[in-house]
Every structure is written in C-alpha cells, then in structure tokens.
Design a protein around this motif. Sequence first.
Motif, mmCIF file in Angstrom:
data_model
loop_
_atom_site.group_PDB
_atom_site.id
_atom_site.type_symbol
_atom_site.label_atom_id
_atom_site.label_comp_id
_atom_site.label_asym_id
_atom_site.label_seq_id
_atom_site.Cartn_x
_atom_site.Cartn_y
_atom_site.Cartn_z
ATOM 1 N N LEU A 129 43.915 6.800 5.686
ATOM 2 C CA LEU A 129 43.157 8.100 7.514
ATOM 3 C C LEU A 129 42.744 9.173 6.659
ATOM 4 O O LEU A 129 43.302 9.664 5.634
ATOM 5 N N SER A 130 41.628 9.924 7.114
ATOM 6 C CA SER A 130 40.989 10.844 6.173
ATOM 7 C C SER A 130 41.100 12.041 8.285
ATOM 8 O O SER A 130 40.594 11.066 8.721
ATOM 9 N N LEU A 131 42.188 13.187 8.136
ATOM 10 C CA LEU A 131 42.036 13.852 8.603
ATOM 11 C C LEU A 131 40.604 15.150 8.331
ATOM 12 O O LEU A 131 40.567 16.003 7.182
ATOM 13 N N ARG A 132 40.069 15.299 9.669
ATOM 14 C CA ARG A 132 39.137 16.385 9.824
ATOM 15 C C ARG A 132 39.134 17.676 10.287
ATOM 16 O O ARG A 132 40.073 17.339 11.022
ATOM 17 N N VAL A 133 39.289 18.870 10.172
ATOM 18 C CA VAL A 133 39.455 20.379 10.952
ATOM 19 C C VAL A 133 38.544 20.161 12.014
ATOM 20 O O VAL A 133 37.299 19.887 11.740
#
Length: 297
Positions: free
Chosen positions: A122-126
């Motif tokens: 998983l990659s979280l982007r602001v």
Amino acid sequence: MDFRQLTYFLAIVDHGGFNRAAAALYVSQPSLSQAIQGLERDLGSALFHRMGRRVVLTEAGTALVPRAREALHALELARASVGAVRELRGGRLEIAAMASPTVEPLSTMIQRFTERYPAVSLSLRVALTREDVVDTVRTGGCELGLLTTSSPLPNADVVPHHVGEDRLVLVTPMKGPFPAGRAVQREQLEGHRLIVGQRGTGIRAYVDDLKAQGIDVRIAVETEHRMAFLPLVLAGVGLAVVTESWADLSQRAGALVLDLEPASLQHNILVSRKGQLTPAAGAFLEIAVPPAHRNSL
C-alpha cells in the motif's frame, strides 16, 4: 510510443523534473532524456518547456497527462487480471487521503486489508483538500481516495462511498480556558486564538463559519501540517478544532478534548475511480465499505 516512455513522462510530471524522476525510477538522466525525446519525436510536439533544471508542461504535455495515465492504468488492469496479482498474492495499491481520516477510519481499513492480503503493498499519498483527493482519483493518480466533507461532493467523475462520520471537537491545553467534561458552545470561542488548517478543509470551514456568524475568533496559526496542531496546542499557542478521530491521541499527549455545541459532523467518504478497478482496489472497497453504503451518495 511505448509504455516505458509514458511511465518516464508521468514520473517527470509527478516528481517535478528530470533529476528527481530519474532517481525515483533508478535510471540515468541521459536514458530518461533520450526516452522523452523519442516520445516527443513520435508525437511531433514538445512536451516540456525546459528552463534550466526546471521543466514546465507544454500545452501538448498537459493534454497527454490524463491519456498517459489511462494507458498505464489499462496495462495495470491487464497485468492484474492474471497470475499472482489476480489472486492478490502481490501487487500495489495507491490511496490518496486527507490528514484527518488517515488517523481513522483509514488506519482500521488498512489493518483489516493487510491482515487478509499481506503481500499487497500500500502507498498513501497526502492530499490537502477534498478537491485534491477527488482530482487525484479522477485523473488516475490513485485508484482510491479518502476525504472528509460537510457538504455533498460536486464532482460526478468519481464514485463516492460513505464510510462513517466524525464529530468536530475542541482540543485545549489541560489547564485551558474551559472546564473538563463540559461541552463548549460555539459562542464561547469568541476572542480565542485558534490553530487552523488551510481553506478547502472541513475544519477550516467550521472556523470560517464562526467568523461569518460574527463570532470573533482569532487565527493564531494556519498550517497544512495537521500533525503540528497538537504540539502547538500543548505549547499554548492556541486552541484547535479537529475531528474526533484525533481525540485519543490528543488525550494521551496530555491535552483536553471537549465536545462542541451544537454538534458539527464531518462525513468520511471513500472515492473510487469510475470504470473497472484493479483487484487490489476492489478488495479494499469490499473490506472498507459496508454493503449498505456502497455508492450511497
């Protein structure tokens, strides 16, 4: 034109230049430049204005961005439909999220997802505002996005799913101006200094609404960095209106959390792009969104 060229092109757009894109892709800058030059020859148009180390998209480059994302998304769908990714024994999912719902409900969603699919990265982007979340999902930057809002979404280019609500609460120092255990009426905020987020957030909209009603609150600090709220409150700089998801963290840090009256609710909305999703995004939706709430807005 090939997918490698499109990948390189979008990396330059997303990372803001050739040097950063080359580093992110683990390729040399000459190789990256040659690939873009080849793409520009194929298209018969320059894609970037080169100004020293900076690059700015040309009109042609701007037009290519959404099409390039669509093409790469189609390739990802093709890859995800076979083998290990189809069975979620691998793969990657990118999610754009505003700061407040990252604490909750996103943390719980991710916990449940990773317990079931531990091999998916998983990659979280602001994203600073709800418009940022919607635009990132709409243009293909991420398949899913999580936002908070007090009003309906104006954009019909994404699919919204209601995933819960958060009340707004007031965070003050332990020896602050209001007693513990008693709700604070909005009129009582008159004359107090507040730490606020940037325009486009529900928290900022609440403070702006106070001022529109003639309640003279003072903005002590305006910041995009939500994690700065609590240290600033504890330092006595001002009070902060935040979503209830921050209450536990604030109390454990030594702050006082008080209800606000009348109550103000923020809706947590998970948005997905229209059309077919990759298996990872589909699985995340299945876990995160109760069946009764799917496509509920």
